[in-house]
Design a protein around this motif. Structure first.
Motif, mmCIF file in Angstrom:
data_model
loop_
_atom_site.group_PDB
_atom_site.id
_atom_site.type_symbol
_atom_site.label_atom_id
_atom_site.label_comp_id
_atom_site.label_asym_id
_atom_site.label_seq_id
_atom_site.Cartn_x
_atom_site.Cartn_y
_atom_site.Cartn_z
ATOM 1 N N PHE A 42 -9.280 -21.590 2.547
ATOM 2 C CA PHE A 42 -7.815 -21.252 2.797
ATOM 3 C C PHE A 42 -7.528 -20.571 1.880
ATOM 4 C CE2 PHE A 42 -3.333 -23.520 2.842
ATOM 5 C CZ PHE A 42 -3.125 -22.692 3.866
ATOM 6 N N MET A 43 -7.853 -20.407 0.662
ATOM 7 C CA MET A 43 -7.545 -19.590 -0.528
ATOM 8 C C MET A 43 -8.414 -18.348 -0.585
ATOM 9 S SD MET A 43 -9.087 -20.917 -4.162
ATOM 10 C CE MET A 43 -8.106 -22.253 -4.151
ATOM 11 N N ALA A 44 -9.280 -17.890 0.671
ATOM 12 C CA ALA A 44 -9.977 -16.866 0.589
ATOM 13 C C ALA A 44 -9.533 -15.642 0.435
ATOM 14 C CB ALA A 44 -10.911 -16.760 1.875
ATOM 15 N N GLU A 45 -8.489 -15.104 0.900
ATOM 16 C CA GLU A 45 -7.471 -13.831 0.740
ATOM 17 C C GLU A 45 -7.308 -13.814 -0.775
ATOM 18 O OE1 GLU A 45 -3.589 -11.452 1.971
ATOM 19 O OE2 GLU A 45 -3.817 -13.333 2.881
ATOM 20 N N ALA A 46 -6.642 -14.826 -1.364
ATOM 21 C CA ALA A 46 -6.270 -14.571 -2.882
ATOM 22 C C ALA A 46 -7.647 -14.848 -3.759
ATOM 23 C CB ALA A 46 -5.525 -16.148 -3.099
ATOM 24 N N VAL A 47 -8.600 -15.302 -3.217
ATOM 25 C CA VAL A 47 -9.831 -15.197 -4.009
ATOM 26 C C VAL A 47 -10.506 -13.835 -4.234
ATOM 27 C CG1 VAL A 47 -12.320 -15.925 -3.916
ATOM 28 C CG2 VAL A 47 -10.641 -17.687 -3.512
ATOM 29 N N TYR A 48 -10.493 -13.367 -3.093
ATOM 30 C CA TYR A 48 -10.662 -11.662 -3.104
ATOM 31 C C TYR A 48 -9.819 -11.010 -3.928
ATOM 32 C CZ TYR A 48 -14.652 -11.414 0.187
ATOM 33 O OH TYR A 48 -15.721 -11.690 0.847
ATOM 34 N N ASN A 49 -8.596 -11.249 -3.728
ATOM 35 C CA ASN A 49 -7.715 -10.613 -4.641
ATOM 36 C C ASN A 49 -7.898 -10.797 -6.033
ATOM 37 O OD1 ASN A 49 -6.288 -9.184 -2.569
ATOM 38 N ND2 ASN A 49 -4.750 -11.000 -2.069
ATOM 39 N N ALA A 50 -8.138 -11.888 -6.581
ATOM 40 C CA ALA A 50 -8.034 -12.224 -7.986
ATOM 41 C C ALA A 50 -9.402 -11.459 -8.588
ATOM 42 C CB ALA A 50 -8.530 -13.832 -8.096
ATOM 43 N N ALA A 51 -10.342 -11.316 -7.706
ATOM 44 C CA ALA A 51 -11.772 -10.652 -8.254
ATOM 45 C C ALA A 51 -11.367 -8.979 -8.067
ATOM 46 C CB ALA A 51 -12.920 -10.755 -7.225
ATOM 47 N N PRO A 88 6.727 -2.029 -17.627
ATOM 48 C CA PRO A 88 6.208 -2.095 -16.199
ATOM 49 C C PRO A 88 5.117 -1.293 -15.532
ATOM 50 C CG PRO A 88 8.342 -0.799 -16.237
ATOM 51 C CD PRO A 88 8.094 -1.302 -17.889
ATOM 52 N N VAL A 89 4.318 -1.999 -15.089
ATOM 53 C CA VAL A 89 3.119 -1.303 -14.225
ATOM 54 C C VAL A 89 2.948 -1.872 -12.688
ATOM 55 C CG1 VAL A 89 1.971 -0.701 -16.344
ATOM 56 C CG2 VAL A 89 1.574 -2.970 -15.171
ATOM 57 N N THR A 90 2.319 -1.319 -12.026
ATOM 58 C CA THR A 90 2.006 -1.855 -10.707
ATOM 59 C C THR A 90 0.610 -2.382 -10.830
ATOM 60 O OG1 THR A 90 3.407 -0.654 -9.351
ATOM 61 C CG2 THR A 90 1.649 -1.532 -8.205
ATOM 62 N N ILE A 91 0.184 -3.427 -10.216
ATOM 63 C CA ILE A 91 -1.073 -3.973 -10.047
ATOM 64 C C ILE A 91 -1.118 -4.397 -8.487
ATOM 65 C CG2 ILE A 91 -1.523 -4.879 -12.324
ATOM 66 C CD1 ILE A 91 -1.529 -7.546 -10.996
ATOM 67 N N GLY A 92 -2.676 -4.192 -8.174
ATOM 68 C CA GLY A 92 -2.808 -4.522 -6.745
ATOM 69 C C GLY A 92 -2.266 -3.396 -5.682
ATOM 70 N N ALA A 93 -2.023 -2.216 -6.305
ATOM 71 C CA ALA A 93 -1.440 -1.174 -5.368
ATOM 72 C C ALA A 93 -2.444 -0.760 -4.264
ATOM 73 C CB ALA A 93 -0.981 0.206 -6.248
ATOM 74 N N MET A 94 -1.909 -0.001 -3.450
ATOM 75 C CA MET A 94 -2.760 0.518 -2.372
ATOM 76 C C MET A 94 -3.730 1.514 -2.711
ATOM 77 S SD MET A 94 -3.257 0.718 1.207
ATOM 78 C CE MET A 94 -1.578 0.209 2.037
ATOM 79 N N VAL A 95 -4.913 1.404 -2.265
ATOM 80 C CA VAL A 95 -5.834 2.453 -2.523
ATOM 81 C C VAL A 95 -6.445 2.947 -1.395
ATOM 82 C CG1 VAL A 95 -7.971 2.875 -3.927
ATOM 83 C CG2 VAL A 95 -6.223 1.351 -5.071
ATOM 84 N N GLU A 115 -9.824 7.676 -1.172
ATOM 85 C CA GLU A 115 -10.340 8.820 -2.029
ATOM 86 C C GLU A 115 -10.864 7.834 -3.351
ATOM 87 O OE1 GLU A 115 -6.080 7.218 -2.622
ATOM 88 O OE2 GLU A 115 -7.267 8.073 -0.895
ATOM 89 N N ALA A 116 -10.575 6.476 -3.220
ATOM 90 C CA ALA A 116 -11.083 5.576 -4.659
ATOM 91 C C ALA A 116 -11.294 4.355 -4.223
ATOM 92 C CB ALA A 116 -9.886 5.786 -5.757
ATOM 93 N N PHE A 117 -11.395 3.741 -3.015
ATOM 94 C CA PHE A 117 -11.620 2.377 -2.913
ATOM 95 C C PHE A 117 -13.153 2.158 -3.238
ATOM 96 C CE2 PHE A 117 -12.562 -1.265 -0.384
ATOM 97 C CZ PHE A 117 -11.545 -2.292 -0.485
ATOM 98 N N ALA A 118 -13.932 2.721 -2.877
ATOM 99 C CA ALA A 118 -15.458 2.594 -3.163
ATOM 100 C C ALA A 118 -15.652 2.572 -4.571
ATOM 101 C CB ALA A 118 -16.185 3.759 -2.589
ATOM 102 N N GLU A 119 -14.840 3.378 -5.432
ATOM 103 C CA GLU A 119 -15.136 3.628 -6.890
ATOM 104 C C GLU A 119 -14.447 2.194 -7.614
ATOM 105 O OE1 GLU A 119 -15.798 7.498 -5.538
ATOM 106 O OE2 GLU A 119 -14.095 6.062 -4.901
ATOM 107 N N VAL A 120 -13.631 1.838 -6.985
ATOM 108 C CA VAL A 120 -12.886 0.457 -7.355
ATOM 109 C C VAL A 120 -13.778 -0.678 -7.278
ATOM 110 C CG1 VAL A 120 -10.982 -1.320 -7.014
ATOM 111 C CG2 VAL A 120 -10.466 1.174 -7.129
ATOM 112 N N ARG A 121 -14.447 -0.870 -5.917
ATOM 113 C CA ARG A 121 -15.370 -1.847 -5.777
ATOM 114 C C ARG A 121 -16.579 -1.654 -6.470
ATOM 115 N NH1 ARG A 121 -14.271 -6.308 -3.554
ATOM 116 N NH2 ARG A 121 -16.235 -6.499 -2.592
#
Length: 417
Positions: A86-95, A202-209, A212-218
């Motif tokens: 049930f918490m799977a979406e948030a589990v991925y977000n935490a990581a 103030p900063v933004t976390i969890g922004a849209m990527v 161009e950078a998603f693979a690098e983030v992963r």
């Protein structure tokens, strides 16, 4: 301090000694006793300052943990089975956000059909989410791993699951050496977050990527896991120096030095396997056991080195990838890539089915004679399966398979309110 204590209570006391500042709690068996005990400690003032937050779902529990960690608090929660899903979406977000949350997973089967007993399906379903996953063999190791988990999570800025077998460990009373507050304070430094949400800056976390950078983030998450591979044995060695006992690490072998056959497994079943191996050794068989503590990151090089002299490897696992077979076995096979070994996967204990020394001895002896299939199911009732398959071949309207097989057994499906 030595205590005769329930596994859940030992874990709760170990977590409390790590001085969490936010605990998010939603009850689901078999982890409920852990958060209940922590709630009592907070209410009594024994764990302070700490905010104990009762939430309305497992998704909310992980969401609150994410918010607390992002705001700079040391955060903890616990779950099991359907709750983890049930918490799977948030589990991925935490990581993905690199937040050092620690969570106990009291391993339990996932449905359907509903089953509250132990296997490793829940943790395995999240093996690719980016969390570090550590598996405990005993209640002593479960308590110790939680203390180490906070230090590891905060060193690499990744969340850590400590997996302990539901009911088998969580509800078992045994002797556990619970550390003192002074010991834990000397081992675990105060939390210094790498990223903090601060209204003044103030900063933004969890922004849209985008692409161009998603693979690098992963890949950054992967790089942190590789860093954890280096740190896990270092932290375990430091723990042993300070606490006087060996606990944690990447893996641990038992009677492997001259073994022709090595059994690989996770969790509490290792105790039963070791007893079985002792009996087989007495009968003249050269067999050993390799217990994996760090399932993610998976210690490919260490596993390969541990198995390099074995003639055959048996992976016994309490999980099953439908349509493929073993899960742990695939990782072990990758570690052994390029070597010529007889390899067998034995699936056992699904849904809490007992794993006995007699059954293990029989399948190990068959494997040592190379007389089992590459994928074998321990104590499977093939007659029961064949009767259901025959009904389906005849096109009968037999209803759900689980209920039909229970009727064959003369059992009645449990009703859960």
């Amino acid at each position: 301090m030595l205590k005769q204590i329930e596994g859940s209570r030992a874990v709760a006391e170990a977590v409390a000694l790590a001085r969490p500042e936010v605990i998010c709690a939603y009850p689901i068996s078999p982890q409920t006793h852990i958060v209940e005990a922590l709630g009592e400690l907070v209410k009594e003032g024994a764990l302070s300052p700490c905010e104990f937050i009762n939430v309305e779902s497992e998704f909310a529990a992980m969401s609150v943990a994410i918010g607390a960690s992002a705001a700079g608090a040391r955060a903890y929660t616990a779950t099991a089975s359907q709750g983890l899903l049930f918490m799977a979406e948030a589990v991925y977000n935490a990581a993905g956000l690199g937040l050092p949350i620690v969570m106990t997973v009291a391993n339990r089967a996932i449905g359907a059909p509903i089953n509250i007993w132990n296997d490793h399906s829940d943790a395995m379903s999240q093996r690719d989410c980016g969390w570090i996953q550590l598996f405990a063999e005993t209640n002593q190791e479960a308590a110790d791993l939680h203390v180490q988990a906070f230090r590891l999570a905060e060193a690499v800025s990744l969340p850590v699951m400590v997996c302990m077998d539901g009911f088998i460990l969580t509800h078992a009373y045994e002797r556990v050496d619970v550390p003192t507050q002074e010991q834990v304070d000397a081992f675990l430094p105060p939390y210094q977050p790498r990223q903090v949400l601060d209204p003044a800056e103030p900063v933004t976390i969890g922004a849209m990527v985008g692409p161009e950078a998603f693979a690098e983030v992963r890949y950054l998450a992967h790089a942190r896991q590789l860093r954890a591979l280096e740190l896990i044995p270092q932290i375990a060695a430091d723990f042993e120096r300070q606490f006087g006992r060996s606990s944690g690490g990447l893996l641990h072998g038992y009677r492997c030095e001259d073994a022709h056959t090595i059994v690989v497994a996770l969790g509490s079943v290792l105790g039963t396997i070791k007893d079985t191996v002792d009996a087989l050794r007495d009968a003249g068989h050269r067999i050993g056991v390799l217990g994996i503590t760090s399932f993610r990151p998976f210690p490919l090089a260490a596993v390969r080195e541990a198995l390099v002299h074995a003639e055959r490897v048996i992976v016994l696992e309490k999980s099953f990838s439908v349509g493929l077979g073993g899960i742990l076995a695939n990782d072990v096979r990758m570690a052994m890539s390029g070597t010529r070994r007889h390899g067998y996967t034995v699936v056992a204990g699904l849904g809490g089915r007992a794993i006995t020394q007699a059954s293990l001895a029989k399948v190990f002896e068959q494997a040592m004679r190379d007389e089992i299939e590459a994928l074998t199911f321990l104590d499977m009732d093939w007659g029961l399966i064949e009767r259901q398959l025959e009904r389906e071949r005849r096109g009968e309207r037999s209803g759900p398979a689980a209920e039909a097989m229970l009727r064959d057994l003369g059992a009645v499906a449990s009703r859960v309110s």
